[in-house]
Design a protein around this motif. Structure first.
Motif, PDB file in Angstrom:
ATOM      1  N   ALA A   1       0.804  -1.223   0.000  1.00  0.00           N
ATOM      2  CA  ALA A   1       0.000   0.000   0.000  1.00  0.00           C
ATOM      3  C   ALA A   1       0.837   1.274   0.000  1.00  0.00           C
ATOM      4  CB  ALA A   1      -0.923  -0.001   1.216  1.00  0.00           C
ATOM      5  N   ASP A   2       0.254   2.323  -0.577  1.00  0.00           N
ATOM      6  CA  ASP A   2       0.852   3.655  -0.463  1.00  0.00           C
ATOM      7  C   ASP A   2       0.550   4.241   0.906  1.00  0.00           C
ATOM      8  OD1 ASP A   2       1.695   3.688  -3.199  1.00  0.00           O
ATOM      9  OD2 ASP A   2      -0.348   4.206  -3.788  1.00  0.00           O
ATOM     10  N   ILE A   3      -0.639   3.922   1.411  1.00  0.00           N
ATOM     11  CA  ILE A   3      -1.110   4.422   2.699  1.00  0.00           C
ATOM     12  C   ILE A   3      -1.766   3.282   3.453  1.00  0.00           C
ATOM     13  CG2 ILE A   3      -2.634   6.076   3.860  1.00  0.00           C
ATOM     14  CD1 ILE A   3      -2.590   7.736   1.259  1.00  0.00           C
ATOM     15  N   VAL A   4      -1.490   3.193   4.752  1.00  0.00           N
ATOM     16  CA  VAL A   4      -2.139   2.202   5.612  1.00  0.00           C
ATOM     17  C   VAL A   4      -2.862   2.939   6.730  1.00  0.00           C
ATOM     18  CG1 VAL A   4      -1.834   0.217   7.132  1.00  0.00           C
ATOM     19  CG2 VAL A   4      -0.386   0.463   5.102  1.00  0.00           C
ATOM     20  N   LEU A   5      -4.159   2.712   6.844  1.00  0.00           N
ATOM     21  CA  LEU A   5      -4.961   3.339   7.885  1.00  0.00           C
ATOM     22  C   LEU A   5      -5.255   2.319   8.984  1.00  0.00           C
ATOM     23  CD1 LEU A   5      -7.576   5.225   5.643  1.00  0.00           C
ATOM     24  CD2 LEU A   5      -5.404   6.091   6.542  1.00  0.00           C
TER      25      LEU A   5
ATOM     26  N   LEU B   1      -3.050  13.240   3.602  1.00  0.00           N
ATOM     27  CA  LEU B   1      -2.100  13.524   2.523  1.00  0.00           C
ATOM     28  C   LEU B   1      -1.062  14.560   2.955  1.00  0.00           C
ATOM     29  CD1 LEU B   1      -4.485  13.522  -0.565  1.00  0.00           C
ATOM     30  CD2 LEU B   1      -3.012  11.683   0.280  1.00  0.00           C
ATOM     31  N   ASP B   2      -1.496  15.555   3.737  1.00  0.00           N
ATOM     32  CA  ASP B   2      -0.552  16.557   4.245  1.00  0.00           C
ATOM     33  C   ASP B   2       0.481  15.921   5.176  1.00  0.00           C
ATOM     34  OD1 ASP B   2      -1.785  18.573   2.858  1.00  0.00           O
ATOM     35  OD2 ASP B   2      -2.972  19.309   4.557  1.00  0.00           O
ATOM     36  N   ILE B   3      -0.007  15.051   6.051  1.00  0.00           N
ATOM     37  CA  ILE B   3       0.877  14.380   7.003  1.00  0.00           C
ATOM     38  C   ILE B   3       1.885  13.500   6.286  1.00  0.00           C
ATOM     39  CG2 ILE B   3       0.962  12.558   8.768  1.00  0.00           C
ATOM     40  CD1 ILE B   3      -1.626  13.729   9.914  1.00  0.00           C
ATOM     41  N   LEU B   4       1.409  12.714   5.337  1.00  0.00           N
ATOM     42  CA  LEU B   4       2.292  11.799   4.618  1.00  0.00           C
ATOM     43  C   LEU B   4       3.335  12.565   3.817  1.00  0.00           C
ATOM     44  CD1 LEU B   4      -0.185   9.031   3.446  1.00  0.00           C
ATOM     45  CD2 LEU B   4       1.449   8.949   5.314  1.00  0.00           C
ATOM     46  N   LYS B   5       2.922  13.661   3.206  1.00  0.00           N
ATOM     47  CA  LYS B   5       3.848  14.493   2.442  1.00  0.00           C
ATOM     48  C   LYS B   5       4.930  15.048   3.366  1.00  0.00           C
ATOM     49  CE  LYS B   5       4.025  18.470  -0.679  1.00  0.00           C
ATOM     50  NZ  LYS B   5       3.234  19.536  -1.344  1.00  0.00           N
ATOM     51  N   SER B   6       4.512  15.503   4.547  1.00  0.00           N
ATOM     52  CA  SER B   6       5.446  16.055   5.513  1.00  0.00           C
ATOM     53  C   SER B   6       6.398  14.976   6.050  1.00  0.00           C
ATOM     54  CB  SER B   6       4.691  16.692   6.677  1.00  0.00           C
ATOM     55  OG  SER B   6       5.576  17.121   7.685  1.00  0.00           O
ATOM     56  N   GLU B   7       5.839  13.801   6.361  1.00  0.00           N
ATOM     57  CA  GLU B   7       6.636  12.705   6.893  1.00  0.00           C
ATOM     58  C   GLU B   7       7.696  12.277   5.904  1.00  0.00           C
ATOM     59  OE1 GLU B   7       6.666  10.911   9.776  1.00  0.00           O
ATOM     60  OE2 GLU B   7       5.271  12.293  10.725  1.00  0.00           O
ATOM     61  N   ARG B   8       7.310  12.208   4.621  1.00  0.00           N
ATOM     62  CA  ARG B   8       8.243  11.738   3.613  1.00  0.00           C
ATOM     63  C   ARG B   8       9.299  12.784   3.263  1.00  0.00           C
ATOM     64  NH1 ARG B   8       3.498   8.634   0.192  1.00  0.00           N
ATOM     65  NH2 ARG B   8       3.314   6.901   1.663  1.00  0.00           N
TER      66      ARG B   8
END
Length: 272
Positions: free
Chosen positions: A144-148, A262-269
């Motif tokens: 996955a790209d994202i896991v919730l 999406l904001d969080i993931l962008k920031s994390e990466r």
């Protein structure tokens, strides 16, 4: 319609749009019984000659979406020479855009191909979200790209589908005290995972309404405060162990939560 009647769909991209239009028209004629044969990624005169060769053998129409002027002109010329009816599905509308909006078209087939590629990525992401919904197959976590992650009724599934429409492959994992989380959850980078939490009051309200909708008793353990607090406490421990960022979804719309994810993931990466 006789099944021997054929429409050749010719495109310098995938051709799915052209095929859709042909099918829409065909339904107006005896239920759409027409043989549609797609010819995708036509790039030169030789490709067009291949279509002309088969199209002239019987009763047929060529319906095409070609944006390169020289290639379009060649197809029109050869179709006329061979007595084949060829229909340009794009040019009338492109001319309207050009005249009414006073803009010049790019005439780049790659633009159409890009739209097709984006469409197929979206379909692939939606199929992924369905396949790996609610922890059905933990192998999806690694792909996955994202896991919730979150307890039941924290909008994991609708969020997965919303993000899938934005072409993200999303797996979601329910957190239940009686069930050991999959090992894969602790093998992925924290930048891929987001925890979803909710206030006990809001979760009680949602679960109570859910039970009513299912015709079950509102006092079932599923909606009890004791059970809810136990689940939320357990989920918090799992999220801390994963080390993932957490979003409180208590009073947020799906669109708002998705934007935060999406904001969080962008920031994390960016900083991970």
């Amino acid at each position: 319609m006789d099944m021997k009647e054929v429409v050749y769909v010719v495109s310098d991209s995938v051709g799915e749009t052209a095929e859709f239009v042909v099918k829409a028209v065909a339904t107006q004629f005896n239920g759409g019984q027409v043989d549609i044969r797609r010819n995708s990624y036509v790039e030169d005169e030789e490709d067009i000659e291949d279509v002309i060769l088969v199209a002239k053998q019987g009763r047929s129409i060529i319906a095409y979406t070609i944006v390169v002027p020289a290639l379009k002109a060649y197809l029109d010329k050869r179709a006329q020479e061979e007595g084949i009816y060829a229909v340009d599905l794009l040019n009338p509308l492109m001319n309207a855009f050009e005249k009414k909006f006073n803009k010049e078209p790019n005439h780049r087939p790659g633009m159409m191909r890009k739209l097709d590629d984006e469409y197929f990525r979206k379909i692939e992401a939606i199929e992924f979200a369905v396949k790996y919904d609610d922890g059905r197959d933990p192998r999806g976590i690694l792909r996955a790209d994202i896991v919730l992650v979150g307890v039941s009724r924290t909008s994991k599934t609708p969020l997965s589908m919303y993000l899938a429409h934005k072409r993200y492959k999303v797996a979601n994992v329910p957190i239940v005290p009686e069930v050991k989380p999959p090992d894969e959850l602790f093998q992925i980078p924290r930048s891929k995972c987001v925890g979803l939490i909710i206030s006990p009051d809001k979760l009680n309200e949602i679960r109570t309404e859910r039970l009513k909708a299912l015709g079950l008793g509102a006092r079932a353990n599923y909606a009890s405060y004791e059970r809810i607090l136990e689940e939320l406490d357990y989920a918090e421990k799992i999220m801390k162990r994963v080390g993932c960022p957490v979003i409180n979804v208590s009073n947020k719309a799906i669109e708002e939560t998705a934007g935060l994810i999406l904001d969080i993931l962008k920031s994390e990466r960016s900083f991970g």
